[in-house]
Design an enzyme around this catalytic site. Structure first.
Site, mmCIF file in Angstrom:
data_model
loop_
_atom_site.group_PDB
_atom_site.id
_atom_site.type_symbol
_atom_site.label_atom_id
_atom_site.label_comp_id
_atom_site.label_asym_id
_atom_site.label_seq_id
_atom_site.Cartn_x
_atom_site.Cartn_y
_atom_site.Cartn_z
ATOM 1 N N ILE C 475 0.824 -1.215 0.000
ATOM 2 C CA ILE C 475 0.000 0.000 0.000
ATOM 3 C C ILE C 475 0.847 1.249 0.000
ATOM 4 C CG2 ILE C 475 -1.938 1.183 1.081
ATOM 5 C CD1 ILE C 475 -2.813 -1.153 2.388
ATOM 6 N N SER C 516 0.238 -2.486 11.405
ATOM 7 C CA SER C 516 1.630 -1.988 11.405
ATOM 8 C C SER C 516 2.617 -3.147 11.348
ATOM 9 C CB SER C 516 1.892 -1.139 12.663
ATOM 10 O OG SER C 516 1.037 -0.031 12.710
ATOM 11 N N ARG C 517 2.285 -4.178 10.573
ATOM 12 C CA ARG C 517 3.077 -5.396 10.649
ATOM 13 C C ARG C 517 3.928 -5.700 9.423
ATOM 14 N NH1 ARG C 517 1.311 -9.414 7.549
ATOM 15 N NH2 ARG C 517 2.533 -10.930 8.700
ATOM 16 N N VAL C 697 5.173 1.244 12.094
ATOM 17 C CA VAL C 697 4.995 2.698 12.154
ATOM 18 C C VAL C 697 3.722 3.175 11.476
ATOM 19 C CG1 VAL C 697 7.449 3.152 12.284
ATOM 20 C CG2 VAL C 697 6.348 3.069 10.042
ATOM 21 N N GLU C 699 0.515 3.151 12.169
ATOM 22 C CA GLU C 699 -0.748 3.539 12.792
ATOM 23 C C GLU C 699 -0.648 4.535 13.942
ATOM 24 O OE1 GLU C 699 -3.551 -0.155 12.740
ATOM 25 O OE2 GLU C 699 -1.518 -0.857 13.079
#
Lengths: 87, 161, 739
Positions: C475, C516-517, C697, C699
């Site tokens: 994304i 955030s993974r 990082v 969210e």
């Protein structure tokens, strides 16, 4: 004996105790041990061999990827926390 | 309903196609001409993802009918690069991380090019005013403004050289 | 921490998919073309709550060009069961019921039926011929109303509350009695949408061999595979999902809406079918994030030590049980070390779309409440608001009320970076006109990052490059942030790695691009796969050189005097045993959460109530910034979404449950003209559990902006707002109340 943190909503089953010591080498065994000590917890953490809906296991502060198979030792803190995913 | 014959210049080449009277230019570009670089984010002119140039004027192609393009010149994102060479705006968007998901990027690049074509040295305020019809939800716009500023500078320097 | 010990990590290379995305060549879901493609159209509920008396598709089916029509009755009616398909555990009946309503509609926009035709125009016209007879029911639109006695019930039973979470630590009631100052306030926030620019879209071909092929825009291709196979009662292996490029998600493209419907249409028609949402469909038929009502009470001693806190959180679930309040309850006081806490959270059904995750779901609501109260305590105690936060900051060993103790976290470092930032000591400047007032606010926030499985395969090419395949849809540049971690291990520049996001047949199970993974977990898989490549290549060098032990450092293999670069050895693969392919699958623990904070300067026009953001600084602990530009980009994007949440965005519902602003004109997301440059400062407190120290990082950066802006408005006008959005009428009304 692992140190098990009892979710606040379930503390009626542990006479109000926040922490309970329970034996076992995996989280699954610890839960079984816990249920023996506090029969009212049966079905509240684990139901039909799996964690109840919406719950995850944290071991020493980290969300476990192995669930009930996660190994524990005498110093381990086990917590039952809300499952989260994130955006 | 009977389709209408349309001929236009698209990215420097003549094209002909049939359009239903109700079809937007955006639909004709994407579905009939298979140029899908121009995106649809809202369908009512409020996100800017479908920006194209129509006879040198910046338009949201979802608010233009395909039949209106008859005899006119259309430039889309596919017509911005010069062969293998990216336009300075395209390069600046990559170098300045001015895109994340990339869906709004074609619209921003076409819109920014329309600005730089007529104003080679726009202020930050002018860039923001010009691009206010283009929504981006990923970047917070900071790096987009910087990319447009950097591209403007590069184009000015290219012209001087 | 310096990143200078690395060659690739911490640099800012161009992204691998950059050229495709700036030239319009990248294929997003609605761009995907297929021979014989049919176009679909959906019928959606015009009522917020009603019994479906009759759905008659006869006229639509007879319309010229129509090939197939489906309703909920076309789904296999398998018995209900609980499944965990990547979005948490959910009854199948809820997944199925949200995709196509059966018996009852629960929100306006709820999908009821779908048509596939040879043209979009025919499909849309035919869809209008589907006759739906409703028996309207009273609707309920807020958590507070839905919890009240006698409220309309969405799913029967005796309550709309689907879950109550409760955390307790110490004795908050007793501790309040000893506090020098106690503040209790009530807050509400409106329903907001993720606002990704690309509407949901999917194409499905139910092939003649029985396999279902899906091309779609999703944050999790394996989630789509599992949901589609579940709802169609197929084995997971019968479904292959190819993720296209994705035009934003922020959590909203984890749930599955269109794919099972397109699959049913394809099964009936024998042809590929494409469904694309309109913007109105996106607002009304996908998942926004919860509106909420919150009561927060906090007590401090005279020195500003927080000693007790209580929270009551009621979050709107939407039409089906949601999961956001659980996270909200875990985050509400997570930034602070407070010995006595009581937290209650309620997940409440309302007649709005079923909620979905939105960037740190549940946390911005809670932080708006907590950080407003903390600000008020600082004011009452005449303490610097960052000093108060620092005095109480969570650190390694701080226990949260839900049980776990923090590992090494960067809360203190984030607050210290905010204090030291030039912005914090810069003058606010003079207001731009006589009716304008300026103010500054700060806030901090916490969000987790999650583990989940990820897989990577790396194959070495003879020219010294490598192909990296992965299952994480990209994304925001994760092809590159993941490839950088492999490149670091392999000692080659990242442009020599060609990353590709592949379909669910081609890579091992990989969890969603969310939580955030992705840079954390899939990056970890890439690290391990690269190590596997190096291990194998060392064996090849040993064979070549007849050496016992081969060392590898900085891209060079070495045994005694002999050495070879990665590229040289890659050229000798075939003579040393054939191709080298490294692979790894991980399911990591040790996901380190991230703290973040903002400093916001605002100017409020006291005549109109309009708030302008003058200056905005975001600070966040990244653990280790793999690609600093992309970390900054996450911080800036999250900040501006937070600004929109703070000042303008809301689902504006009429009493009948109709969204009155379901367009991008009226649902007012920030434009480029509404915001200034967003300054960023990356803090790096490495996550000790990750090979490179990465913390997610994506969210945490959205958590504190609404609160920071609320505190800035308070600073400017002397009046505090307790509801989001703080739009001009709300600010004007608040000031009117003051007079």
């Amino acid at each position: 004996m692992a140190h098990v943190h009892i979710p606040a909503l379930l503390r009626a089953a542990t006479a109000g105790r926040e922490w309970v010591e329970a034996p076992g080498t995996t989280v699954g065994e610890v839960v079984a041990g816990l249920e023996e000590l506090c029969p009212e917890l049966q079905g509240r953490l684990v139901c039909e061999g799996r964690l109840v809906r919406g719950m995850a296991i944290a071991v020493d502060g980290e969300i476990s990827s192995m669930g009930l198979l996660e190994p524990v030792d005498g110093e381990t803190e086990v917590q039952f926390i809300a499952a989260i995913s994130g955006g | 309903m009977k389709k209408t014959y349309v001929s236009m210049q698209l990215n420097g080449e003549p094209v002909e196609f049939l359009a239903e009277p109700s079809q937007t230019l955006l639909e004709c570009l994407r579905d009939t001409l298979h140029l899908t670089g121009t995106k649809e984010g809202c369908g009512d002119g409020n996100c800017g993802s479908c920006c194209v140039m129509l006879d040198g004027t910046l338009v949201t192609s979802c608010l233009v009918l395909g039949v209106e393009a008859e005899g006119r010149t259309v430039t889309t994102i596919e017509g911005i690069a010069a062969g293998q060479k990216l336009h300075p705006l395209q390069k600046a968007f990559i170098d300045h991380a001015a895109l994340q998901c990339g869906i709004c990027t074609p619209g921003f690049i076409v819109a920014a090019k329309a600005l730089l074509d007529q104003e080679p040295d726009p202020s930050e305020e002018r860039i923001r005013l010009w691009l206010a019809n283009n929504l981006c939800r990923c970047t917070g716009y900071d790096k987009i403004v910087r990319a447009v500023q950097a591209a403007a500078k590069e184009i000015r320097e290219e012209k001087q050289a | 921490m310096s990143t200078s010990s690395y060659n690739v990590i911490g640099t800012r290379p161009p992204r691998h998919d950059g050229a495709d995305k700036v030239t319009g060549r990248a294929i997003y879901a609605a761009d995907f073309q297929m021979n014989g493609l049919l176009h679909g159209a959906m019928v959606r509920s015009t009522h917020a709550h009603a019994i479906l008396k009759r759905v008659d598709t006869t006229k639509a089916a007879a319309f010229p060009g129509v090939v197939a029509v489906v309703t909920a009755d076309d789904f296999p009616q398998t018995p209900d069961r609980i499944v965990d398909l990547g979005e948490g555990e959910t009854p199948v009946s809820h997944l199925r019921g949200n995709v196509l309503a059966k018996g009852k509609v629960l929100y306006q926009g709820h999908a009821i039926a779908a048509v596939a035709a040879t043209s979009l125009q025919a499909a849309e016209q035919a869809a209008k011929l589907i006759e739906v007879e409703y028996e309207p029911l009273p609707c309920v639109l807020t958590a507070v109303e839905a919890m009240a006695a006698g409220a309309p019930l969405l799913h029967g039973g005796d309550t709309n509350v689907t879950a109550h979470v409760h955390h307790a630590m110490g004795d908050s009631e007793a501790a309040f009695a000893g506090a020098a100052i106690v503040i209790e306030r009530e807050f509400t926030t409106a329903t907001v949408h993720q606002g990704y620019i690309e509407p949901h879209a999917a194409t499905v071909l139910w092939n003649n061999d029985g396999r279902v092929n899906v091309w779609c825009s999703t944050q999790g291709s394996f989630v789509v595979r599992d949901v589609v196979s579940c709802l169609l009662d197929l084995p997971v292996s019968a479904v292959r999902v190819t993720p296209t490029e994705i035009g934003g998600g922020f959590g909203g493209k984890i749930p599955v809406y269109l794919e099972p419907v397109a699959a049913l249409l394809s099964k009936k028609s024998g042809r590929p079918v494409r469904l694309v949402m309109s913007r109105r469909d996106v607002f009304e038929g996908s998942g926004p994030t919860p509106g909420s009502m919150m009561r927060v009470k906090m007590g401090a001693d005279a020195d500003g030590k927080l000693i007790a806190a209580q929270a009551f959180l009621a979050y709107e679930a939407g039409a089906y049980a949601g999961g956001m309040v659980g996270a909200g309850a875990m985050c509400v006081f997570a930034a602070y070390d407070i010995a006595n806490q009581t937290i209650d959270g309620y997940d409440v059904l309302v007649n709005k779309p079923s909620t979905a995750a939105y960037r740190a779901p549940g946390a911005p609501n809670a932080a708006f409440a907590t950080e407003s109260v903390v600000d008020e305590i600082a004011r009452k105690l005449k303490m610097d608001p960052l000093e108060l936060r620092l005095r109480n900051a969570s650190r390694e060993g701080t226990r949260r009320a839900d049980g776990p103790k923090f590992r090494r976290v960067g809360c203190v470092e984030v607050i210290e970076a905010m204090q030291a930032h030039p912005h914090y000591s810069a003058p606010l400047g003079e207001p731009s006109h006589a009716e304008a007032k300026r103010g500054r606010g700060v806030a901090i926030g916490y969000w987790f990052n999650i583990g989940l499985p990820s897989s990577c395969v790396i194959s070495v090419n003879a020219d010294g490059t490598a192909n990296l395949i992965e299952g994480s849809t990209d994304i925001g540049g994760t092809r590159t942030s993941i490839a950088m971690q492999a490149a670091e291990v392999m000692g080659i520049p990242v442009d020599r790695i060609h990353p590709a996001v592949v379909d669910t047949d081609t890579i091992g199970y990989t969890g969603v691009t969310g939580g955030s993974r992705t840079t954390y977990a899939t990056g970890w898989a890439a690290h391990d796969a690269a190590q596997d490549v190096i291990r194998q290549m060392k064996l090849r060098a040993a064979k070549l050189w007849q050496a016992e032990a081969v060392e590898f450092a900085d891209g060079v293999f070495q045994a005694g005097e002999r050495q070879m670069t990665f590229a040289e050895l890659a050229g000798k693969m075939s003579e040393t045993g054939g191709p080298v392919v490294g692979q790894a699958s991980v399911n990591p623990r040790g996901a380190g959460g991230s703290f973040a904070g903002v400093i916001a300067d605002v100017e409020v026009d006291t005549g109109t109530g309009k708030t302008t953001i003058l200056r905005f600084t975001a600070v966040q602990d990244a653990g280790r910034a793999i690609h600093p530009s992309y970390v900054e980009g996450q911080m800036q994007g999250g900040s501006v979404q937070g600004i929109g949440w703070a000042l303008n965005e809301e689902y504006w519902m009429n009493p009948e449950g109709r969204m009155m602003n379901a367009s991008l004109l009226d649902y007012r997301m920030p434009t480029i003209l509404d915001v200034p440059m967003i300054d960023t400062q990356i803090v790096e407190v490495p996550n000790p559990a990750h090979p490179f120290g990465v913390r997610g990082v994506g969210e945490a950066n959205i958590v504190s902006p609404p609160a920071g802006i609320a505190n800035a408005i308070r600073d400017a006008i002397g009046v505090r707002l307790y509801h989001l959005p703080m739009n001009p009428p709300a600010v004007a009304a608040a000031m009117g109340g003051q007079k």
